[in-house]
Enzyme design. Structure first.
Site, PDB file in Angstrom:
ATOM      1  N   ARG A 230      58.698  12.770  52.914  1.00 32.20           N
ATOM      2  CA  ARG A 230      59.319  12.004  54.010  1.00 32.20           C
ATOM      3  C   ARG A 230      60.838  12.160  53.954  1.00 32.20           C
ATOM      4  O   ARG A 230      61.493  12.377  54.974  1.00 32.20           O
ATOM      5  CB  ARG A 230      58.911  10.542  53.891  1.00 32.20           C
ATOM      6  CG  ARG A 230      59.475   9.603  54.967  1.00 32.20           C
ATOM      7  CD  ARG A 230      58.814   8.239  54.800  1.00 32.20           C
ATOM      8  NE  ARG A 230      59.497   7.175  55.504  1.00 32.20           N
ATOM      9  CZ  ARG A 230      59.314   6.877  56.800  1.00 32.20           C
ATOM     10  NH1 ARG A 230      58.488   7.600  57.524  1.00 32.20           N
ATOM     11  NH2 ARG A 230      59.934   5.855  57.354  1.00 32.20           N
TER      12      ARG A 230
ATOM     13  N   TYR B 122      80.091  23.091  49.608  1.00 34.35           N
ATOM     14  CA  TYR B 122      81.517  23.367  49.754  1.00 34.35           C
ATOM     15  C   TYR B 122      82.172  23.540  48.388  1.00 34.35           C
ATOM     16  O   TYR B 122      82.940  24.476  48.160  1.00 34.35           O
ATOM     17  CB  TYR B 122      82.191  22.230  50.522  1.00 34.35           C
ATOM     18  CG  TYR B 122      83.688  22.380  50.669  1.00 34.35           C
ATOM     19  CD1 TYR B 122      84.235  23.084  51.732  1.00 34.35           C
ATOM     20  CD2 TYR B 122      84.562  21.819  49.734  1.00 34.35           C
ATOM     21  CE1 TYR B 122      85.610  23.233  51.863  1.00 34.35           C
ATOM     22  CE2 TYR B 122      85.929  21.956  49.852  1.00 34.35           C
ATOM     23  CZ  TYR B 122      86.448  22.674  50.920  1.00 34.35           C
ATOM     24  OH  TYR B 122      87.824  22.825  51.038  1.00 34.35           O
TER      25      TYR B 122
END
Length: 295
Positions: free
Chosen positions: A244, A288
């Site tokens: 989920r 990043y």
């Protein structure tokens, strides 16, 4: 005192449209609070005061119960007295001003996309394997809960248009689209596997059935995921909630907005959905940090 609990359970079912599992949990919590009151020579729920509720929470803390468990029990007691007040049995809710303990937020557990791909390749082409592939595909494609999946009936599936109707935790139905892989897996299961499982039990309405042709339970789904998790090296990390979470995080990573995701997940409050946004943003920051030369 038991009569109050039975009336409370009926109120949860009919007025609040609460699922049977949630209703049982709330009732059990209230019964445990009643047992605590008895130790304090209080034999009627209506005689409890705020100090009694606070003492109960302190007892739970001394028993090393987790903050989430204490919060759940407090929510049950608060809802129970809210019911009594609604029924004009009491004037004030003794649990309304009791503060819940703070819960330390844990990172959301979810799978990377390549892990999901490996998982979905685990079931074989046997009768049960076709069923299991449909279960895994449906859990990941829709983000529904194990209890919701167990409750799905044949009439809740529309393969031609490609959607599933889910009753939800609070009785509010929601319609969730199905992707092509999930539709294909369901089609194979429904036409090739399910008839072999139900055999003479043709009146069974459940979408997913066990080896005996009866409705697959929530516990059965958990056991199934545990076995496949171990098979592909995920171990105890793989649960219905993990799939989920994976559905929600991957949706956000691919541009889904919070309002749409809230509706798909069946969240009452968008705050619950925002937790997935933070998880997705954290993932972006990790990428990043690893990729940018001046991160």
């Amino acid at each position: 005192m038991q009569a109050y609990v039975e009336r409370f359970a009926s109120w949860l079912a009919w007025e609040k449209k609460m699922s049977p599992n949630s209703m049982k949990a709330y009732s059990r919590d209230v019964e445990e609070f009643g047992e605590f009151l008895n130790t304090r020579q209080i034999f009627d729920y209506k005689d409890a005061r705020s100090a009694d509720v606070a003492a109960y929470l302190l007892t739970l803390k001394n028993e090393k119960k987790s903050a989430s468990t204490v919060n759940r029990k407090l929510a049950s007691v608060r809802a129970f007295y809210g019911f009594l007040k609604d029924q004009r049995e009491i004037d004030t809710n003794p649990a309304s001003q009791i503060k819940a303990p703070k819960i330390e937020k844990k990172p959301i557990e979810y799978l990377e996309i390549d892990q999901v791909e490996v998982l979905l390749q685990q079931p074989d082409e046997s009768t049960l394997g076709m069923r299991d592939r449909a279960i895994l595909e449906l859990l990941y494609a829709t983000g529904i809960r194990a209890g919701e999946l167990a409750a799905v009936n044949m009439t809740d599936i529309n393969l031609r248009i490609g959607y599933i109707t889910c009753s939800g935790e609070f009785g509010k139905a929601r319609i969730i689209p199905l992707g092509r892989p999930a539709r294909n897996a369901l089609e194979t299961y429904i036409y090739d596997s399910r008839p072999m499982l139900v055999r003479e039990n043709t009146e069974e309405t459940a979408l997913f059935v066990n080896y005996n042709g009866h409705r697959l339970t929530r516990q059965g789904i958990w056991k199934l995921l545990k076995e496949y998790g171990e098979a592909c090296g995920l171990g105890e990390k793989l649960t219905p909630q993990t799939l989920r979470n994976s559905f929600a995080v991957h949706m956000i990573q691919n541009g889904a907005d919070l309002k749409s995701l809230q509706e798909l997940l069946g969240h009452e409050d968008v705050t619950a959905t925002q937790a997935y946004l933070f998880a997705a943003k954290g993932r972006i920051k990790d990428v990043y940090d690893r990729a940018h030369p001046r991160a």
